[in-house]
Scaffold this motif. Structure first.
Motif, PDB file in Angstrom:
ATOM      1  N   GLY A  66       0.788  -1.215   0.000  1.00 10.97           N
ATOM      2  CA  GLY A  66       0.000   0.000   0.000  1.00 10.97           C
ATOM      3  C   GLY A  66       0.823   1.270   0.000  1.00 10.97           C
ATOM      4  O   GLY A  66       2.052   1.255  -0.125  1.00 10.97           O
ATOM      5  N   ASN A  67       0.119   2.383   0.159  1.00 10.02           N
ATOM      6  CA  ASN A  67       0.739   3.703   0.177  1.00 10.02           C
ATOM      7  C   ASN A  67       1.501   3.905   1.478  1.00 10.02           C
ATOM      8  O   ASN A  67       0.980   3.625   2.559  1.00 10.02           O
ATOM      9  CB  ASN A  67      -0.357   4.769   0.029  1.00 10.02           C
ATOM     10  N   LEU A  68       2.708   4.418   1.374  1.00  8.68           N
ATOM     11  CA  LEU A  68       3.523   4.661   2.564  1.00  8.68           C
ATOM     12  C   LEU A  68       2.789   5.553   3.560  1.00  8.68           C
ATOM     13  O   LEU A  68       2.932   5.394   4.782  1.00  8.68           O
ATOM     14  CB  LEU A  68       4.848   5.318   2.157  1.00  8.68           C
ATOM     15  N   ALA A  69       1.976   6.474   3.070  1.00 12.05           N
ATOM     16  CA  ALA A  69       1.264   7.409   3.945  1.00 12.05           C
ATOM     17  C   ALA A  69       0.262   6.714   4.854  1.00 12.05           C
ATOM     18  O   ALA A  69      -0.206   7.306   5.832  1.00 12.05           O
ATOM     19  CB  ALA A  69       0.545   8.463   3.103  1.00 12.05           C
ATOM     20  N   ASN A  70      -0.086   5.465   4.553  1.00 13.60           N
ATOM     21  CA  ASN A  70      -1.057   4.727   5.361  1.00 13.60           C
ATOM     22  C   ASN A  70      -0.412   3.763   6.352  1.00 13.60           C
ATOM     23  O   ASN A  70      -1.120   3.046   7.057  1.00 13.60           O
ATOM     24  CB  ASN A  70      -2.003   3.945   4.459  1.00 13.60           C
ATOM     25  N   ILE A  77       6.974  11.665   2.111  1.00 17.41           N
ATOM     26  CA  ILE A  77       7.651  11.932   3.384  1.00 17.41           C
ATOM     27  C   ILE A  77       7.726  13.443   3.636  1.00 17.41           C
ATOM     28  O   ILE A  77       7.464  13.920   4.750  1.00 17.41           O
ATOM     29  CB  ILE A  77       9.056  11.310   3.379  1.00 17.41           C
ATOM     30  N   ARG A  78       8.054  14.186   2.605  1.00 16.56           N
ATOM     31  CA  ARG A  78       8.182  15.645   2.754  1.00 16.56           C
ATOM     32  C   ARG A  78       6.852  16.286   3.143  1.00 16.56           C
ATOM     33  O   ARG A  78       6.799  17.129   4.044  1.00 16.56           O
ATOM     34  CB  ARG A  78       8.684  16.236   1.433  1.00 16.56           C
ATOM     35  N   TYR A  79       5.784  15.869   2.467  1.00 16.45           N
ATOM     36  CA  TYR A  79       4.477  16.483   2.716  1.00 16.45           C
ATOM     37  C   TYR A  79       3.933  16.111   4.096  1.00 16.45           C
ATOM     38  O   TYR A  79       3.553  16.980   4.881  1.00 16.45           O
ATOM     39  CB  TYR A  79       3.492  16.050   1.632  1.00 16.45           C
ATOM     40  N   HIS A  80       3.911  14.811   4.408  1.00 20.65           N
ATOM     41  CA  HIS A  80       3.321  14.367   5.673  1.00 20.65           C
ATOM     42  C   HIS A  80       4.210  14.683   6.870  1.00 20.65           C
ATOM     43  O   HIS A  80       3.724  14.696   8.009  1.00 20.65           O
ATOM     44  CB  HIS A  80       3.015  12.872   5.611  1.00 20.65           C
ATOM     45  N   GLY A  81       5.487  14.938   6.629  1.00 17.79           N
ATOM     46  CA  GLY A  81       6.376  15.305   7.724  1.00 17.79           C
ATOM     47  C   GLY A  81       6.369  16.787   8.032  1.00 17.79           C
ATOM     48  O   GLY A  81       6.929  17.223   9.040  1.00 17.79           O
ATOM     49  N   HIS A 101       5.261  24.601   6.685  1.00 18.54           N
ATOM     50  CA  HIS A 101       6.627  24.481   7.229  1.00 18.54           C
ATOM     51  C   HIS A 101       7.203  23.146   6.778  1.00 18.54           C
ATOM     52  O   HIS A 101       6.736  22.070   7.173  1.00 18.54           O
ATOM     53  CB  HIS A 101       6.617  24.557   8.754  1.00 18.54           C
ATOM     54  N   ASP A 102       8.220  23.214   5.925  1.00 17.33           N
ATOM     55  CA  ASP A 102       8.845  22.024   5.334  1.00 17.33           C
ATOM     56  C   ASP A 102       9.889  21.457   6.299  1.00 17.33           C
ATOM     57  O   ASP A 102      11.102  21.570   6.066  1.00 17.33           O
ATOM     58  CB  ASP A 102       9.475  22.419   3.993  1.00 17.33           C
ATOM     59  N   ALA A 103       9.439  20.820   7.374  1.00 17.35           N
ATOM     60  CA  ALA A 103      10.333  20.417   8.466  1.00 17.35           C
ATOM     61  C   ALA A 103      11.453  19.490   8.007  1.00 17.35           C
ATOM     62  O   ALA A 103      12.638  19.740   8.271  1.00 17.35           O
ATOM     63  CB  ALA A 103       9.510  19.752   9.570  1.00 17.35           C
ATOM     64  N   ILE A 104      11.111  18.409   7.321  1.00 14.69           N
ATOM     65  CA  ILE A 104      12.122  17.419   6.922  1.00 14.69           C
ATOM     66  C   ILE A 104      12.998  17.970   5.803  1.00 14.69           C
ATOM     67  O   ILE A 104      14.226  17.807   5.806  1.00 14.69           O
ATOM     68  CB  ILE A 104      11.459  16.097   6.522  1.00 14.69           C
ATOM     69  N   GLY A 105      12.374  18.630   4.818  1.00 13.24           N
ATOM     70  CA  GLY A 105      13.139  19.188   3.706  1.00 13.24           C
ATOM     71  C   GLY A 105      14.168  20.197   4.172  1.00 13.24           C
ATOM     72  O   GLY A 105      15.309  20.210   3.697  1.00 13.24           O
ATOM     73  N   LEU A 106      13.786  21.063   5.117  1.00 18.72           N
ATOM     74  CA  LEU A 106      14.712  22.070   5.630  1.00 18.72           C
ATOM     75  C   LEU A 106      15.847  21.441   6.432  1.00 18.72           C
ATOM     76  O   LEU A 106      17.002  21.864   6.335  1.00 18.72           O
ATOM     77  CB  LEU A 106      13.946  23.074   6.498  1.00 18.72           C
ATOM     78  N   ILE A 131      13.896   9.414   9.853  1.00 16.75           N
ATOM     79  CA  ILE A 131      13.898   9.260   8.401  1.00 16.75           C
ATOM     80  C   ILE A 131      15.350   9.070   7.974  1.00 16.75           C
ATOM     81  O   ILE A 131      16.213   9.903   8.292  1.00 16.75           O
ATOM     82  CB  ILE A 131      13.308  10.490   7.681  1.00 16.75           C
ATOM     83  N   VAL A 132      15.633   7.987   7.268  1.00 21.21           N
ATOM     84  CA  VAL A 132      16.981   7.732   6.754  1.00 21.21           C
ATOM     85  C   VAL A 132      16.953   7.966   5.242  1.00 21.21           C
ATOM     86  O   VAL A 132      16.270   7.248   4.506  1.00 21.21           O
ATOM     87  CB  VAL A 132      17.453   6.305   7.071  1.00 21.21           C
TER      88      VAL A 132
END
Length: 339
Positions: A142-146, A175-179, A190-195, A229-230
């Motif tokens: 399935g989708n990682l988001a689930n 990962i970027r969106y849900h994080g 706020h792009d927490a993981i991306g930043l 997140i690795v």
């Protein structure tokens, strides 16, 4: 006597189950020993003056031990004749598993009309590592988001460690969106993981293939119980040609799992990992070969790191075709056991 008898019956029932086909001959040996001891104790408790003695391999055995030895020798002689049946049962079991795998692959192709079908249901399938019941390898669909309750999500990133835009259909974008922090309209504020990832790349423009960087989970910790997140450099870009899978996928897996264990040693243990099919998102790689290589590398890591704090690694199967390939590879992997 009662303990020996009950234990023998329980062990025989357990060893006779279909999933142990091919090994039932070996598993019957302790059953015979328990029955022999129970029979000897029963006989000599009812007839305390009875005698049983004999000689074997230069040793003379008498009393209860003599009777137990006789019973065991007779049982082993009979049991040895059943060994070919065990071997046949093992071959039949292997053929049935291969047949089931073929049916799944044919069904996946037929149901999808020739194109992969995205799986909506999140299900898990896992097998223990042979000879090491602490470590398991499996797949999650399935989708990682689930997916909830997994300590580490692996992000297959490019060698520049530039995350995908949030509206792209990639693991990196998910990962970027849900994080990140989102407003009431679902827009990323706020792009927490991306930043955090970009901050680690401040003094460099790219990393080597298979290099890993670790960030926090952002909002995923609260919503999905993710703790780390690795990010692994699993694809390389080339102007005009797009991205392609790095050559050494095995090193990607080793580096990811090594880093997870390192972080675990410095903090509370990270027990579970979701590993996407690295570098297959663009369709420029061999999906079946990728699954086989990722699985083999994970098995090898656990074999060489017996003390690893990781308990289970899941391959992520987003489509029915990926799920069929992952399930087949897991069932065929010699380092895993289906018991």
């Amino acid at each position: 006597m009662t303990v020996f008898t009950v234990s023998g019956i329980a062990l025989q029932i357990w060893s006779s189950q279909p999933q142990r086909a091919g090994r039932q001959y070996a598993l019957q040996l302790p059953v015979i020993l328990l029955y022999s001891l129970a029979a000897a104790l029963f006989l000599f408790s009812v007839f305390p003056n009875s005698m049983a003695e004999g000689q074997t391999r230069g040793f003379r055995i008498g009393g209860a031990a003599g009777f137990a030895a006789f019973f065991m020798v007779a049982s082993f002689t009979w049991l040895s004749r059943t060994r070919p049946w065990d071997e046949l049962a093992g071959q039949i079991k292997k053929l049935l598993r291969e047949n089931a795998a073929l049916r799944r692959r044919m069904s996946a192709g037929r149901d999808s009309g020739g194109s992969p079908r995205v799986l909506s249901k999140c299900t898990r399938y896992e097998l223990p590592l042979g000879g090491d019941r602490r470590h398991r390898i499996g797949m999650v669909t399935g989708n990682l988001a689930n997916i909830l309750g997994t300590d580490v999500w692996v992000n297959p990133e490019n060698t520049r460690m530039e995350m995908s835009r949030v509206d792209e259909p990639t693991v990196s974008a998910t990962i970027r969106y849900h994080g990140g922090v989102r407003d009431s309209a679902g827009q990323l504020t706020h792009d927490a993981i991306g930043l955090e990832l970009a901050k680690q790349m401040t003094d460099r423009t790219h990393v080597a293939a298979a290099q890993v960087l670790v960030t926090g989970p952002g909002e995923l910790e609260e919503t999905h119980q993710v703790r780390r997140i690795v990010h692994v450099a699993a694809v390389e870009g080339e102007p005009g040609s797009g991205f392609r899978q790095v050559m050494d996928l095995e090193r990607c897996v080793r580096n990811v799992l090594t880093e997870v264990d390192r972080v675990s040693a410095d903090s509370s243990p990270l027990r579970s990992v979701v590993l996407p099919l690295l570098g297959t998102g663009g369709g420029n790689s061999d999906l079946e070969a990728t699954v086989t290589r990722l699985l083999s590398a994970t098995v090898d890591y656990f074999h060489s790191h017996k003390g690893s704090r990781i308990r289970v690694v899941y391959l992520l199967a987003y489509t029915d075709v990926q799920a069929a390939l992952c399930r087949d590879a897991l069932d065929r992997e010699a380092g895993l056991t289906g018991d």
